[in-house]
Design a protein around this motif. Sequence first.
Motif, PDB file in Angstrom:
ATOM      1  N   GLY A 117      42.215   6.266 -27.724  1.00  0.00           N
ATOM      2  CA  GLY A 117      41.426   6.336 -28.815  1.00  0.00           C
ATOM      3  C   GLY A 117      40.158   5.127 -29.000  1.00  0.00           C
ATOM      4  N   PHE A 118      39.085   5.433 -28.867  1.00  0.00           N
ATOM      5  CA  PHE A 118      37.851   4.491 -29.380  1.00  0.00           C
ATOM      6  C   PHE A 118      37.323   4.869 -30.695  1.00  0.00           C
ATOM      7  N   ASN A 119      38.170   4.253 -31.731  1.00  0.00           N
ATOM      8  CA  ASN A 119      37.731   4.379 -33.039  1.00  0.00           C
ATOM      9  C   ASN A 119      36.425   3.838 -33.625  1.00  0.00           C
ATOM     10  N   TYR A 154      30.675  -1.231 -33.425  1.00  0.00           N
ATOM     11  CA  TYR A 154      29.356  -0.836 -33.171  1.00  0.00           C
ATOM     12  C   TYR A 154      29.320   0.532 -32.382  1.00  0.00           C
ATOM     13  N   PHE A 155      28.410   1.408 -32.850  1.00  0.00           N
ATOM     14  CA  PHE A 155      28.555   2.805 -32.150  1.00  0.00           C
ATOM     15  C   PHE A 155      28.013   2.440 -30.243  1.00  0.00           C
ATOM     16  N   PHE A 156      27.219   1.594 -30.259  1.00  0.00           N
ATOM     17  CA  PHE A 156      26.815   1.516 -28.856  1.00  0.00           C
ATOM     18  C   PHE A 156      27.888   0.923 -28.084  1.00  0.00           C
ATOM     19  N   THR A 157      28.633   0.109 -28.449  1.00  0.00           N
ATOM     20  CA  THR A 157      29.908  -0.144 -27.418  1.00  0.00           C
ATOM     21  C   THR A 157      30.830   0.931 -27.263  1.00  0.00           C
ATOM     22  N   ARG A 158      30.957   1.534 -28.476  1.00  0.00           N
ATOM     23  CA  ARG A 158      32.011   2.528 -28.409  1.00  0.00           C
ATOM     24  C   ARG A 158      31.428   3.796 -27.319  1.00  0.00           C
ATOM     25  N   LYS A 159      30.136   4.100 -27.464  1.00  0.00           N
ATOM     26  CA  LYS A 159      29.638   5.166 -26.220  1.00  0.00           C
ATOM     27  C   LYS A 159      29.607   4.431 -24.931  1.00  0.00           C
ATOM     28  N   LEU A 160      29.627   3.453 -24.941  1.00  0.00           N
ATOM     29  CA  LEU A 160      29.664   2.533 -23.563  1.00  0.00           C
ATOM     30  C   LEU A 160      30.970   2.903 -22.891  1.00  0.00           C
TER      31      LEU A 160
END
Length: 354
Positions: A135-137, A161-167
Amino acid sequence: MRNKIEKWSLYMNANLQENIAPPKGQVVEATDLKERAEKVSELLLSDDMPNYDKNLFIQTLEELCEYSAIMKDIRDLPKVSIFGGARLQPDDPDYQVAKEMGEIMAGAGYKVITGGGPGIMQAGHEGAGRKDAVGFNIILPFEQRSNHVIKGSKHVIDCKYFFTRKLMFLRESDAVVACVGGFGTMDELFETITLLQTGKARPVPLVLLEKEGGTFWDSLLEMAEKLIEHGTINRDDLYLFRRFHSAEDAADYINNFYRRYHSIRYIGDRLVIRLKSPLPDQLYKEICEEYAEFIGDWGLVYTDALEEESDEPELSSLPRLVMKANRKKPVELYKLIRSLNRDVESTSTKRQNI
């Protein structure tokens, strides 16, 4: 549905060694990592950078360091990311198809990554089970929380941050499945398509999945047609994804993507395409002719492992094709990779129809 999934999983497991996504290459060409890290550290500790920027960079590094730690013991295992909305309920047919997708893929040997929250994310994890769930919450003041499957697991991270999550999603994924969702799902989907289209992500299968008879993705395909009409994308960009109304068909597409293809590696001005098995002679001839402009004057040549690949000894026995690197046409490379399975009667080499 249980018997159907179990029967299909037996089929998948019988072909697992040949068709599952291979371990990701972790070769780093850079030799100055320590010096660069020291330089960045000096800058972060100096007064030359405003605290406003330092806070962002440090928070980002903290998240990525935590991500590295939780992935350490499963980095070499194949993974599929399932994107989808947080608001769908367990009785929704699209929730059920995401759950079935998670179960099929976990049964085939994949770890199942989702955003770790409720809705489609929970469905994918319920199908996979806690052992195979990652899980990447995202930390939000509303809606998002760790679902009951992944809560407390060592393979879950809470991102600011959304950008680290998408990475994290795209760096780890050997396949991506986009299910019914809202703006967040569209953000994840379009970033995936963009990175595949521009060659910023390694080639992986991308699936649009919905319930049997569903029309959710109709609007996206209609928009794609408008973009083609306006000349802002090419029709060949539709090779980058496939739409399915069945978890079985979607999983079969992913499975077929890796039937013969193993991985790629750029070495100087050469592109090495590693294969699990050689191409049939007729298919090899067809691909050389069809992609002649993309391949260039060097041609597409069978070769043993190159000297520069000695840092990946476990791949030395694989057959490989080498051509002059052509980074200007990543969609052509994606098409070529899908064409490696053209002799197999399946959906894996077709362009998405509109």
